[in-house]
Design a protein around this motif. Structure first.
Motif, PDB file in Angstrom:
ATOM      1  N   GLY A  59      14.363  12.004 -50.701  1.00 38.67           N
ATOM      2  CA  GLY A  59      15.572  12.597 -51.257  1.00 38.67           C
ATOM      3  C   GLY A  59      15.199  13.681 -52.255  1.00 38.67           C
ATOM      4  N   GLN A  60      16.214  14.312 -52.830  1.00 38.28           N
ATOM      5  CA  GLN A  60      15.992  15.471 -53.687  1.00 38.28           C
ATOM      6  C   GLN A  60      15.673  15.108 -55.126  1.00 38.28           C
ATOM      7  N   GLY A  61      15.878  13.874 -55.531  1.00 39.84           N
ATOM      8  CA  GLY A  61      15.570  13.475 -56.893  1.00 39.84           C
ATOM      9  C   GLY A  61      16.770  13.509 -57.808  1.00 39.84           C
ATOM     10  N   THR A  62      16.781  12.608 -58.772  1.00 38.52           N
ATOM     11  CA  THR A  62      17.833  12.567 -59.781  1.00 38.52           C
ATOM     12  C   THR A  62      17.166  12.308 -61.129  1.00 38.52           C
ATOM     13  N   LEU A  63      17.586  13.054 -62.138  1.00 35.09           N
ATOM     14  CA  LEU A  63      16.914  13.021 -63.434  1.00 35.09           C
ATOM     15  C   LEU A  63      17.455  11.890 -64.302  1.00 35.09           C
ATOM     16  N   VAL A  64      16.548  11.101 -64.825  1.00 38.47           N
ATOM     17  CA  VAL A  64      16.869  10.050 -65.790  1.00 38.47           C
ATOM     18  C   VAL A  64      16.200  10.411 -67.110  1.00 38.47           C
ATOM     19  N   THR A  65      17.007  10.492 -68.154  1.00 35.39           N
ATOM     20  CA  THR A  65      16.487  10.799 -69.481  1.00 35.39           C
ATOM     21  C   THR A  65      16.863   9.665 -70.423  1.00 35.39           C
ATOM     22  N   VAL A  66      15.860   9.088 -71.064  1.00 34.69           N
ATOM     23  CA  VAL A  66      16.088   7.969 -71.978  1.00 34.69           C
ATOM     24  C   VAL A  66      15.727   8.435 -73.379  1.00 34.69           C
ATOM     25  N   SER A  67      16.704   8.427 -74.244  1.00 34.97           N
ATOM     26  CA  SER A  67      16.477   8.880 -75.614  1.00 34.97           C
ATOM     27  C   SER A  67      16.117   7.693 -76.502  1.00 34.97           C
ATOM     28  N   SER A  68      15.306   7.980 -77.504  1.00 35.84           N
ATOM     29  CA  SER A  68      14.861   6.903 -78.411  1.00 35.84           C
ATOM     30  C   SER A  68      15.810   6.734 -79.585  1.00 35.84           C
ATOM     31  N   PRO A  86      12.060   5.135 -73.391  1.00 37.75           N
ATOM     32  CA  PRO A  86      11.813   6.581 -73.295  1.00 37.75           C
ATOM     33  C   PRO A  86      10.762   6.939 -72.252  1.00 37.75           C
ATOM     34  N   GLU A  87       9.788   6.081 -72.055  1.00 38.10           N
ATOM     35  CA  GLU A  87       8.750   6.360 -71.056  1.00 38.10           C
ATOM     36  C   GLU A  87       9.251   6.240 -69.622  1.00 38.10           C
ATOM     37  N   ASP A  88      10.484   5.788 -69.430  1.00 34.51           N
ATOM     38  CA  ASP A  88      11.085   5.778 -68.105  1.00 34.51           C
ATOM     39  C   ASP A  88      11.675   7.138 -67.739  1.00 34.51           C
ATOM     40  N   THR A  89      11.685   8.053 -68.681  1.00 38.26           N
ATOM     41  CA  THR A  89      12.231   9.386 -68.421  1.00 38.26           C
ATOM     42  C   THR A  89      11.440  10.082 -67.326  1.00 38.26           C
ATOM     43  N   ALA A  90      12.150  10.516 -66.288  1.00 40.99           N
ATOM     44  CA  ALA A  90      11.507  11.147 -65.142  1.00 40.99           C
ATOM     45  C   ALA A  90      12.569  11.555 -64.134  1.00 40.99           C
ATOM     46  N   VAL A  91      12.150  12.310 -63.155  1.00 39.65           N
ATOM     47  CA  VAL A  91      12.976  12.522 -61.969  1.00 39.65           C
ATOM     48  C   VAL A  91      12.659  11.386 -61.002  1.00 39.65           C
ATOM     49  N   VAL A 116      20.679   8.331 -71.201  1.00 41.38           N
ATOM     50  CA  VAL A 116      21.009   7.006 -71.727  1.00 41.38           C
ATOM     51  C   VAL A 116      20.110   6.705 -72.910  1.00 41.38           C
ATOM     52  N   GLN A 117      20.618   5.908 -73.818  1.00 45.08           N
ATOM     53  CA  GLN A 117      19.804   5.512 -74.969  1.00 45.08           C
ATOM     54  C   GLN A 117      18.838   4.396 -74.586  1.00 45.08           C
ATOM     55  N   ALA A 118      17.773   4.311 -75.322  1.00 43.83           N
ATOM     56  CA  ALA A 118      16.802   3.244 -75.093  1.00 43.83           C
ATOM     57  C   ALA A 118      17.501   1.887 -75.161  1.00 43.83           C
ATOM     58  N   GLY A 119      17.149   1.034 -74.226  1.00 46.81           N
ATOM     59  CA  GLY A 119      17.778  -0.272 -74.124  1.00 46.81           C
ATOM     60  C   GLY A 119      18.968  -0.301 -73.186  1.00 46.81           C
ATOM     61  N   GLY A 120      19.423   0.863 -72.781  1.00 42.81           N
ATOM     62  CA  GLY A 120      20.579   0.947 -71.905  1.00 42.81           C
ATOM     63  C   GLY A 120      20.235   0.730 -70.446  1.00 42.81           C
ATOM     64  N   SER A 121      21.246   0.912 -69.602  1.00 38.10           N
ATOM     65  CA  SER A 121      21.100   0.667 -68.172  1.00 38.10           C
ATOM     66  C   SER A 121      21.654   1.832 -67.368  1.00 38.10           C
ATOM     67  N   LEU A 122      21.105   1.996 -66.192  1.00 37.29           N
ATOM     68  CA  LEU A 122      21.614   2.939 -65.200  1.00 37.29           C
ATOM     69  C   LEU A 122      21.408   2.323 -63.825  1.00 37.29           C
ATOM     70  N   ARG A 123      22.252   2.700 -62.894  1.00 33.99           N
ATOM     71  CA  ARG A 123      22.026   2.317 -61.511  1.00 33.99           C
ATOM     72  C   ARG A 123      21.913   3.574 -60.666  1.00 33.99           C
ATOM     73  N   LEU A 124      20.773   3.734 -60.050  1.00 39.00           N
ATOM     74  CA  LEU A 124      20.568   4.843 -59.131  1.00 39.00           C
ATOM     75  C   LEU A 124      20.978   4.423 -57.727  1.00 39.00           C
ATOM     76  N   SER A 125      21.512   5.383 -57.001  1.00 35.83           N
ATOM     77  CA  SER A 125      21.898   5.142 -55.619  1.00 35.83           C
ATOM     78  C   SER A 125      21.188   6.142 -54.719  1.00 35.83           C
ATOM     79  N   CYS A 126      20.944   5.717 -53.515  1.00 35.82           N
ATOM     80  CA  CYS A 126      20.334   6.597 -52.516  1.00 35.82           C
ATOM     81  C   CYS A 126      21.127   6.409 -51.227  1.00 35.82           C
ATOM     82  N   ALA A 127      21.806   7.466 -50.820  1.00 39.39           N
ATOM     83  CA  ALA A 127      22.595   7.434 -49.596  1.00 39.39           C
ATOM     84  C   ALA A 127      21.760   7.991 -48.456  1.00 39.39           C
TER      85      ALA A 127
END
Length: 124
Positions: free
Chosen positions: A115-124, A87-92, A11-22
């Motif tokens: 859980g096993q982790g999910t990768l979030v990448t934030v581009s600048s 961008p500093e939110d980039t992590a598993v 996702v680009q900087a300023g954007g949004s994501l919703r992570l889920s954990c089942a």
């Protein structure tokens, strides 16, 4: 309790994501839940936590006001809504379950299941 995280992506900087954990297991609603993140070459850090009822939430200072943790015990789900991504939110990102003890809820070793982790990448 078995946990499966999903929802990561690019996702680009300023954007949004919703992570889920089942979560699987009938005892899910008894556990506090947490989200942690780990950037490459760095330690796993606390992001947010929520009590078993959802009545108490806790956030790292770095995400306060941007991220929201929630849960739906009827669906055995935990969510992390992430807005204003940087961008500093980039992590598993990992979800975790354990008895929520205030004061140690920021420690990874306070959680019993991961859980096993999910990768979030934030581009600048």
């Amino acid at each position: 309790v078995q946990l499966q995280a999903s929802g990561g992506g690019l996702v680009q900087a300023g954007g949004s994501l919703r992570l889920s954990c089942a979560a699987s297991g009938r005892t899910f609603s008894r556990y506090g839940m947490g989200w942690f993140r780990q950037a490459p070459g760095k330690e796993r850090l606390f992001v947010a936590a929520i009590s078993w009822s959802g009545g108490r939430t806790y956030y790292a200072d770095s995400v306060k006001g941007r991220f929201t943790i929630s849960r739906d015990n009827a669906k055995n789900m935990v969510y992390l809504q992430m807005n204003g991504l940087k961008p500093e939110d980039t992590a598993v990102y990992y979800c975790a379950a354990g008895p929520l003890r205030v004061g140690v809820h920021i420690r990874a070793d306070a959680y019993d299941y991961w859980g096993q982790g999910t990768l979030v990448t934030v581009s600048s």
